[in-house]
Design an enzyme around this catalytic site. Sequence first.
Site, PDB file in Angstrom:
ATOM      1  N   ALA A  12       0.802  -1.223   0.000  1.00 33.88           N
ATOM      2  CA  ALA A  12       0.000   0.000   0.000  1.00 33.88           C
ATOM      3  C   ALA A  12       0.834   1.270   0.000  1.00 33.88           C
ATOM      4  CB  ALA A  12      -0.933   0.010   1.213  1.00 33.88           C
TER       5      ALA A  12
ATOM      6  N   TYR B 171      11.671 -10.910 -12.986  1.00 35.01           N
ATOM      7  CA  TYR B 171      10.416 -10.175 -12.807  1.00 35.01           C
ATOM      8  C   TYR B 171       9.352 -10.671 -13.788  1.00 35.01           C
ATOM      9  CZ  TYR B 171       7.309  -6.134 -12.236  1.00 35.01           C
ATOM     10  OH  TYR B 171       6.224  -5.317 -11.992  1.00 35.01           O
TER      11      TYR B 171
END
Length: 251
Positions: free
Chosen positions: A20, A159
């Site tokens: 967040a 990734y």
Amino acid sequence: MIKNINIFNLSQKRILITGATGGIGQGLVSLLSDLDAILCITGRRKNVLDNLKLKYKNIHIIEHDLNDIDSTNSLVDKAQEVLGSQIDGVICNAGVTSDNIGIKMNDEEWNKVIKTNLTSNFVINRAAIKAMLKSKIHGSIVNISSVIAHTGNIGQTNYAASKAGLEGMSRSLAHEVASRNIRINCIAPGFIISPMTDSINPDRVKLITDKIPMKRLGTPEDVSAAVAFLLSDAAKYITGTTIHINGGLYM
């Protein structure tokens, strides 16, 4: 016949958000709080979490590092404790990069990204599904992938693999729990304005935007609006899919 569906009706929905404290993460907190969701937000930067709690309503915080698998195993239980009796939605947004050319990438660089971006998110999905099944709710899980899962990228073998794996995992889990009214979908953002893109050389940014048909970078709001839709009842017949948000970079 559609009767007055509010696609952004998240009032009193209890939602866990990981990652967040990043650019997209803060955009998610802002919109979902405005939509009256009750949020449990997590991240590694306690000061940012505290600021978000002060700035927005209905926020509970848990300082958490996804790289700690043991702690991640109990994250959903901790979120339920602060949110109340159930979790209606989960957004797996946290992720890391550790870039290097493939032939120079060491095991630590590979394992760190796979562990954080894929393994930890599986652990959270698994725990969330168990909690939703126990509560017998119509739950929604949104996993944040990347355009790189589809295009690949130089220096990001780890990734790309982690995000492609995340999408495959999401589709498989979606198959398993669809009949129990638990939906699992992915969002694959392209280049989104964030502190990370702010540090990119302006000439490099121009090269990127020149390749994007819409000729601009995306915003956290572009991503959070789609996530809010997938969490809402308006998306109740959508599962096992990936929504691409990249201005046409990948079609």
